[in-house]
Scaffold this motif. Structure first.
Motif, PDB file in Angstrom:
ATOM      1  N   GLU A   1       0.843  -1.187   0.000  1.00  0.00           N
ATOM      2  CA  GLU A   1       0.000   0.000   0.000  1.00  0.00           C
ATOM      3  C   GLU A   1       0.880   1.239   0.000  1.00  0.00           C
ATOM      4  OE1 GLU A   1      -2.368  -0.542   3.469  1.00  0.00           O
ATOM      5  OE2 GLU A   1      -3.500  -2.228   2.643  1.00  0.00           O
ATOM      6  N   ALA A   2       0.253   2.389  -0.257  1.00  0.00           N
ATOM      7  CA  ALA A   2       1.029   3.624  -0.424  1.00  0.00           C
ATOM      8  C   ALA A   2       1.854   3.952   0.822  1.00  0.00           C
ATOM      9  CB  ALA A   2       0.099   4.783  -0.772  1.00  0.00           C
ATOM     10  N   ASP A   3       1.287   3.727   2.027  1.00  0.00           N
ATOM     11  CA  ASP A   3       2.035   4.068   3.231  1.00  0.00           C
ATOM     12  C   ASP A   3       3.078   3.015   3.597  1.00  0.00           C
ATOM     13  OD1 ASP A   3       0.207   2.133   3.910  1.00  0.00           O
ATOM     14  OD2 ASP A   3      -0.274   2.992   5.870  1.00  0.00           O
ATOM     15  N   ASP A   4       3.182   1.937   2.804  1.00  0.00           N
ATOM     16  CA  ASP A   4       4.227   0.938   3.024  1.00  0.00           C
ATOM     17  C   ASP A   4       5.525   1.310   2.322  1.00  0.00           C
ATOM     18  OD1 ASP A   4       2.299  -0.532   4.361  1.00  0.00           O
ATOM     19  OD2 ASP A   4       1.807  -1.766   2.620  1.00  0.00           O
ATOM     20  N   VAL A   5       5.489   2.346   1.482  1.00  0.00           N
ATOM     21  CA  VAL A   5       6.643   2.733   0.676  1.00  0.00           C
ATOM     22  C   VAL A   5       7.269   3.978   1.289  1.00  0.00           C
ATOM     23  CG1 VAL A   5       7.457   3.306  -1.631  1.00  0.00           C
ATOM     24  CG2 VAL A   5       5.459   1.831  -1.345  1.00  0.00           C
ATOM     25  N   ASP A   6       8.532   3.884   1.682  1.00  0.00           N
ATOM     26  CA  ASP A   6       9.241   5.006   2.310  1.00  0.00           C
ATOM     27  C   ASP A   6      10.048   5.730   1.234  1.00  0.00           C
ATOM     28  OD1 ASP A   6      10.527   6.784   3.911  1.00  0.00           O
ATOM     29  OD2 ASP A   6      11.576   5.304   5.139  1.00  0.00           O
ATOM     30  N   MET A   7       9.399   6.708   0.569  1.00  0.00           N
ATOM     31  CA  MET A   7      10.073   7.412  -0.517  1.00  0.00           C
ATOM     32  C   MET A   7      11.219   8.279  -0.034  1.00  0.00           C
ATOM     33  SD  MET A   7       8.826   6.339  -3.324  1.00  0.00           S
ATOM     34  CE  MET A   7       9.599   7.507  -4.435  1.00  0.00           C
ATOM     35  N   ALA A   8      11.292   8.574   1.261  1.00  0.00           N
ATOM     36  CA  ALA A   8      12.435   9.329   1.774  1.00  0.00           C
ATOM     37  C   ALA A   8      13.724   8.530   1.650  1.00  0.00           C
ATOM     38  CB  ALA A   8      12.196   9.718   3.239  1.00  0.00           C
ATOM     39  N   THR A   9      13.609   7.201   1.526  1.00  0.00           N
ATOM     40  CA  THR A   9      14.798   6.359   1.386  1.00  0.00           C
ATOM     41  C   THR A   9      15.110   6.034  -0.063  1.00  0.00           C
ATOM     42  OG1 THR A   9      13.540   4.281   1.492  1.00  0.00           O
ATOM     43  CG2 THR A   9      14.204   5.278   3.584  1.00  0.00           C
ATOM     44  N   ALA A  10      14.306   6.537  -1.013  1.00  0.00           N
ATOM     45  CA  ALA A  10      14.487   6.190  -2.422  1.00  0.00           C
ATOM     46  C   ALA A  10      15.827   6.721  -2.935  1.00  0.00           C
ATOM     47  CB  ALA A  10      13.346   6.765  -3.255  1.00  0.00           C
ATOM     48  N   THR A  11      16.539   5.866  -3.668  1.00  0.00           N
ATOM     49  CA  THR A  11      17.834   6.241  -4.214  1.00  0.00           C
ATOM     50  C   THR A  11      17.939   5.776  -5.654  1.00  0.00           C
ATOM     51  OG1 THR A  11      18.908   4.184  -3.510  1.00  0.00           O
ATOM     52  CG2 THR A  11      18.968   6.030  -1.969  1.00  0.00           C
ATOM     53  N   ILE A  12      18.820   6.419  -6.402  1.00  0.00           N
ATOM     54  CA  ILE A  12      19.282   5.925  -7.691  1.00  0.00           C
ATOM     55  C   ILE A  12      20.769   5.661  -7.507  1.00  0.00           C
ATOM     56  CG2 ILE A  12      19.629   6.417 -10.130  1.00  0.00           C
ATOM     57  CD1 ILE A  12      17.179   8.173 -10.049  1.00  0.00           C
ATOM     58  N   GLY A  13      21.150   4.392  -7.544  1.00  0.00           N
ATOM     59  CA  GLY A  13      22.497   4.037  -7.123  1.00  0.00           C
ATOM     60  C   GLY A  13      22.631   4.289  -5.636  1.00  0.00           C
ATOM     61  N   ASN A  14      23.644   5.044  -5.235  1.00  0.00           N
ATOM     62  CA  ASN A  14      23.825   5.410  -3.835  1.00  0.00           C
ATOM     63  C   ASN A  14      23.438   6.853  -3.561  1.00  0.00           C
ATOM     64  OD1 ASN A  14      24.833   2.888  -3.001  1.00  0.00           O
ATOM     65  ND2 ASN A  14      26.877   3.396  -3.764  1.00  0.00           N
ATOM     66  N   THR A  15      22.742   7.502  -4.510  1.00  0.00           N
ATOM     67  CA  THR A  15      22.357   8.904  -4.371  1.00  0.00           C
ATOM     68  C   THR A  15      20.864   8.995  -4.118  1.00  0.00           C
ATOM     69  OG1 THR A  15      24.097   9.512  -5.934  1.00  0.00           O
ATOM     70  CG2 THR A  15      22.396  11.160  -5.483  1.00  0.00           C
ATOM     71  N   LEU A  16      20.496   9.792  -3.130  1.00  0.00           N
ATOM     72  CA  LEU A  16      19.084   9.972  -2.833  1.00  0.00           C
ATOM     73  C   LEU A  16      18.349  10.508  -4.056  1.00  0.00           C
ATOM     74  CD1 LEU A  16      19.157  11.508   0.757  1.00  0.00           C
ATOM     75  CD2 LEU A  16      18.248   9.280   0.106  1.00  0.00           C
ATOM     76  N   LEU A  17      17.149  10.033  -4.266  1.00  0.00           N
ATOM     77  CA  LEU A  17      16.344  10.489  -5.402  1.00  0.00           C
ATOM     78  C   LEU A  17      16.132  11.995  -5.346  1.00  0.00           C
ATOM     79  CD1 LEU A  17      14.579   9.563  -7.835  1.00  0.00           C
ATOM     80  CD2 LEU A  17      12.671   9.426  -6.231  1.00  0.00           C
ATOM     81  N   SER A  18      16.023  12.513  -4.141  1.00  0.00           N
ATOM     82  CA  SER A  18      15.774  13.947  -3.982  1.00  0.00           C
ATOM     83  C   SER A  18      16.951  14.807  -4.429  1.00  0.00           C
ATOM     84  CB  SER A  18      15.441  14.247  -2.518  1.00  0.00           C
ATOM     85  OG  SER A  18      16.485  13.777  -1.671  1.00  0.00           O
ATOM     86  N   ALA A  19      18.125  14.210  -4.632  1.00  0.00           N
ATOM     87  CA  ALA A  19      19.283  14.991  -5.054  1.00  0.00           C
ATOM     88  C   ALA A  19      19.265  15.291  -6.547  1.00  0.00           C
ATOM     89  CB  ALA A  19      20.575  14.249  -4.690  1.00  0.00           C
ATOM     90  N   TYR A  20      18.371  14.648  -7.300  1.00  0.00           N
ATOM     91  CA  TYR A  20      18.313  14.881  -8.742  1.00  0.00           C
ATOM     92  C   TYR A  20      17.400  16.054  -9.051  1.00  0.00           C
ATOM     93  CZ  TYR A  20      20.616  10.402  -9.388  1.00  0.00           C
ATOM     94  OH  TYR A  20      21.516   9.375  -9.360  1.00  0.00           O
ATOM     95  N   ASP A  21      17.763  16.807 -10.082  1.00  0.00           N
ATOM     96  CA  ASP A  21      16.979  17.967 -10.486  1.00  0.00           C
ATOM     97  C   ASP A  21      15.713  17.529 -11.224  1.00  0.00           C
ATOM     98  OD1 ASP A  21      18.951  19.571  -9.429  1.00  0.00           O
ATOM     99  OD2 ASP A  21      20.017  19.750 -11.352  1.00  0.00           O
ATOM    100  N   SER A  22      14.662  18.295 -11.047  1.00  0.00           N
ATOM    101  CA  SER A  22      13.419  18.141 -11.820  1.00  0.00           C
ATOM    102  C   SER A  22      12.886  16.711 -11.789  1.00  0.00           C
ATOM    103  CB  SER A  22      13.644  18.570 -13.277  1.00  0.00           C
ATOM    104  OG  SER A  22      14.090  19.909 -13.332  1.00  0.00           O
TER     105      SER A  22
END
Length: 839
Positions: free
Chosen positions: A211-232
């Motif tokens: 379910e949606a609350d089972d996914v911790d998007m704060a931990t999402a990464t691409i490789g070893n870089t947080l997803l939030s570090a990417y532009d746009s």
């Protein structure tokens, strides 16, 4: 010559069992039968299917046998022959299955069965070796786990490392417990040129029961870089996210188009939107012959389409343009006066009635130019995108749709996106008698879930066929020993294979009792109320002793959450050895270093302490459960299942003093509280003390007793057993007399099979009180063999990291980036744990 030991034969008189292993440290074994009287060469060629033999080393009794003598030596019963493969390049696949053969001929007698003249060795020298290189779990109640696959396919992560797979028609993954999850692409990713940039659209499948609350998007990464570090970056979590609402099929064209070139490509069936992407990889500009400055140049394209099979070309109606304009002139359409110094993309898209189309692209001449000038005008038709306006996936599972701008941070296909997923499962409240969905890592609840409510299980098991008391006991066992589950089922497997893997990682085995699904596990204390077998209920009783080489230490391989979910390894010692200055319990020690290592690949994601427990558990079973007992019985075995405790009275091992059936039971007597009379007399010794074991329909009563005389069928019981109900003692019940302090060994059933004549073939191992404490209480200071660092370290010095990270959702549920501040907390394993605050 020493006295021969006589054990019950395990094979026919003219055949010998050969235990086959692919390599010295493998726990996978198979057995074939070799004919007695064969030479070593004949045995090896028969095992290899008469294929050419790979390079081998053969040892008999620890002494190497030269290859020139293989066809002259004829091993007989009593021999231990070790055949080790010596890999040299590629080998025939048929022989690969017997790369390492351990030929064990069960020790009927240690000596006197080998031809010794070949090397001039004495019979006594041949009789000195009585052990075999074998699995550390030969006689295990709980077996080591095996890979999840029923068709030879390895798990995806084993094939590609950690990556997002594009696997059309493949299995939908399923997270059990929790996992850092590399979700597969739910639809083909595609690129779209918009304005001055190119964007990648991806759709990932999070699998069943998420379910949606089972996914911790704060931990999402691409490789070893947080997803939030990417532009746009934009993403949306939904079963049918609008950010990726179409079924897109992108055809890579990749053709460089010069002036007056023409190409035709065909869309996918059912196309409702056609999109073309072009790329100028060097920019687009002119350089005058003077070499000074730059000037813009025109771009002319002629784009038409037609339904497949039609002969009439049509102009795109109301096209949506990127870095083009819609002016149509004699030389073509979609022109623009351009001057770009850097690579850029452009394109157009238009809507069409659902169908399949041909698309024709012509590059027109740019017009006259000064031959002395230089024009940088290379252009590539990059791709043709066919879009159907339907949901991209119909699995009904949760998806993550993602839109990322391609730049120097990210290009190509997105393959290393991961996120922490922690689903919820049904958990039973024993006090309230209610079920609720909770996050849990306990294998007991996951076992119940897979059988009863899992959406991936085709045939559900009704509650009436679940042995809930056994599962509740296993839940307590897992909680008590901190045994946790972190799995992703991403291969084609049966429910039984998944359950076996799930349970064995937590020290359990599935069982069936009275048609109900349960689980057995190694008991922490002596099991109560074992089922007794009288001599009349037992036939063909045998004891097989397997001489296992116990390794000094195990190299336990596993996937470690404390090491960023990467493969890891620890050393698990047997007692009596030290490694890096500490013993098996992590205490400072000067004990000898281990010399004999074996490998245990757990094929699972677990904590280091759980890996230590599993390694010690299998060593304990090999050390303390070396004997395997087998016997046949009748309906007396109906109550047994795998893991059931029992005792066997039999004259071969001299277990039990005697037995008989109950003739009468009355209250009172000269001594004690009751008088028991049996239908048979038993010889007793007045100098010894005894106790009686009486088996009823629902229980086993063990009571101290006093014989009436030295040979008697009358015994005076210290307490009065019940005489009514399922536990009551009745006429005809079996009673077995045993000497106090010299009782029959307690056996745990490891295998039970019904025969064609309504008998049961039963196998068991002796319960040993040393097993439970041997694998309990792992040390805290375990060290990774990969990084060389302990898993528990002091916290890092406080630092603050600020980056362009974090997200916030708009009204449509689409997340957009915000500023992110990360403060590292205590280190766990190899990587710091970041506490994240969005600004």
């Amino acid at each position: 010559m020493g006295e021969k030991r006589r054990l019950q034969p395990l094979a026919s008189a003219d055949h010998l069992p050969l235990v086959l292993r692919p390599h010295p440290f493998s726990s996978d074994t198979g057995t074939i039968m070799a004919r007695e009287g064969q030479t070593i060469g004949e045995m090896l060629r028969a095992a290899a299917g008469d294929k050419p033999l790979a390079p081998l080393e053969v040892r008999v009794g620890g002494y190497e046998v030269p290859a020139a003598l293989w066809d002259r030596v004829r091993p007989k019963r009593g021999a231990v022959i070790e055949v080790t493969g010596l890999p040299q390049g590629s080998m025939n696949s048929n022989w690969r299955a017997v790369l390492m053969i351990v030929v064990t001929i069960v020790v009927f007698a240690y000596t006197g069965y080998l031809d010794t003249g070949a090397w001039g060795l004495t019979t006594a020298q041949w009789g000195t070796v009585a052990m075999m290189a074998a699995s550390v779990a030969v006689n295990a109640l709980v077996k080591p786990p095996s890979p999840l696959s029923n068709d030879g396919q390895k798990p995806w992560h084993a094939l590609t490392g950690n990556s997002n797979q594009i696997n059309p028609g493949g299995p939908i993954p399923h997270v059990l417990g929790e996992s850092r999850y590399f979700p597969p692409h739910a639809a083909m990713p595609y690129m779209v040129a918009t304005g001055d940039h190119s964007y990648q659209y991806c759709l990932f499948d999070l699998g069943y029961n998420v379910e949606a609350d089972d996914v911790d998007m704060a931990t999402a990464t691409i490789g070893n870089t947080l997803l939030s570090a990417y532009d746009s970056v934009q993403y949306q979590v939904n079963t049918n996210p609008s950010l990726y609402r179409n079924d897109a099929a992108q055809t890579a064209v990749g053709a460089t188009m010069e002036e007056d070139d023409e190409l035709i490509r065909t869309t996918a069936p059912g196309t409702e939107t056609i999109s073309l992407d072009f790329l100028c990889p060097q920019g687009y500009f002119g350089i005058p012959d003077t070499g000074q400055g730059r000037y813009p140049i025109d771009m002319w394209w002629d784009v038409h389409y037609r339904p497949l099979g039609s002969s009439t070309w049509l102009q795109p109606p109301s096209p949506r343009l990127s870095n083009l304009n819609g002016a149509y002139e004699a030389r073509g359409m979609f022109t623009k006066n351009l001057m770009w110094y850097d690579p850029f993309a452009f394109g157009l898209a238009w809507d069409v009635p659902a169908g399949q189309y041909e698309v024709r692209v012509r590059r027109r001449s740019n017009g006259p130019k000064n031959p002395a000038d230089t024009w940088v005008d290379m252009c590539i038709w990059n791709s043709l995108l066919s879009v159907r306006n339907v949901p991209a996936s119909r699995t009904g599972t949760l998806k993550i749709a993602m839109r990322i701008r391609a730049d120097n941070q990210l290009n190509g296909t997105l393959q290393t996106f991961s996120v922490m997923v922690r689903p919820k499962y049904p958990v039973y409240n024993e006090t309230a008698g209610t079920w609720s969905r909770q996050r849990t890592l306990n294998a007991g609840w996951l076992y119940h879930y897979l059988l009863t409510t899992c959406p991936d299980t085709l045939r559900k098991v009704p509650a009436s066929r679940i042995n809930l008391p056994q599962i509740l006991d296993f839940v307590d066992f897992c909680d008590r020993h901190e045994l946790e589950t972190r799995m992703v089922v991403d291969t084609t497997s049966t429910v039984g294979q998944v359950i076996d893997m799930l349970l064995r990682i937590s020290g359990g085995e599935r069982t069936m009792t009275d048609g109900r699904y349960g689980v057995t596990f190694l008991p922490d204390s002596e099991p109560l109320a074992p089922a007794p077998f009288a001599p009349t209920e037992v036939k063909d009783f045998t004891l097989q002793r397997t001489f296992v080489r116990i390794p000094h230490a195990l190299r336990v391989k596993f996937r470690n959450p404390l090491a960023n979910w990467q493969d890891d390894e620890i050393i698990v010692l047997d007692d009596g050895y030290s490694y890096r200055g500490v013993d098996a319990r992590g205490n400072a020690s000067s004990l000898p270093e281990p010399m004999v290592f074996e490998e245990l690949n757990l094929q699972a994601t677990i904590m280091p302490q759980q890996a230590w427990r599993m390694g010690r558990m299998h060593v304990a079973q090999a050390k303390f459960s070396a004997g395997r007992y087998s016997w046949m019985s009748d309906i007396a075995a109906l109550k047994l299942t795998k893991g059931s405790p029992c005792t066997v009275a039999h004259d071969v091992p001299e277990w039990g003093v005697g037995y008989g059936r109950v003739a009468a039971l009355t209250a009172g007597g000269p001594t004690g509280a009751a008088t028991l009379k049996l239908e048979a007399d038993i010889e007793t010794d007045p100098a010894k003390s005894y106790r009686m074991q009486i088996r009823t329909r629902g229980a086993v009563h063990t009571i101290n007793c006093t014989p009436h005389s030295s040979r008697t069928g009358t015994f005076y019981l210290a307490t009065m057993p019940p005489t009514t109900g399922p536990d009551g003692v009745q006429h005809g019940h079996v009673a077995i007399l045993g000497e106090t302090g010299v009782d029959k060994p307690l056996l745990l059933v490891t295998h039970m099979r019904a025969t064609s004549d309504l008998d049961f073939n039963i196998t068991g191992v002796a319960w040993d009180a040393r097993i439970a404490p041997f694998w309990a209480d792992p040390p805290d200071n375990l060290v990774s063999e990969i990084s060389g660092r302990p898993y528990l370290e002091p916290p890092d010095a406080p630092t603050v990291v600020v980056d362009g990270g974090g997200t916030e959702a708009d009204d449509a549920g689409i997340h957009r980036p915000v500023i992110n501040v990360r403060v590292p907390g205590p280190r766990a394993g190899h990587f710091p744990i970041y506490r994240t605050m969005a600004l």
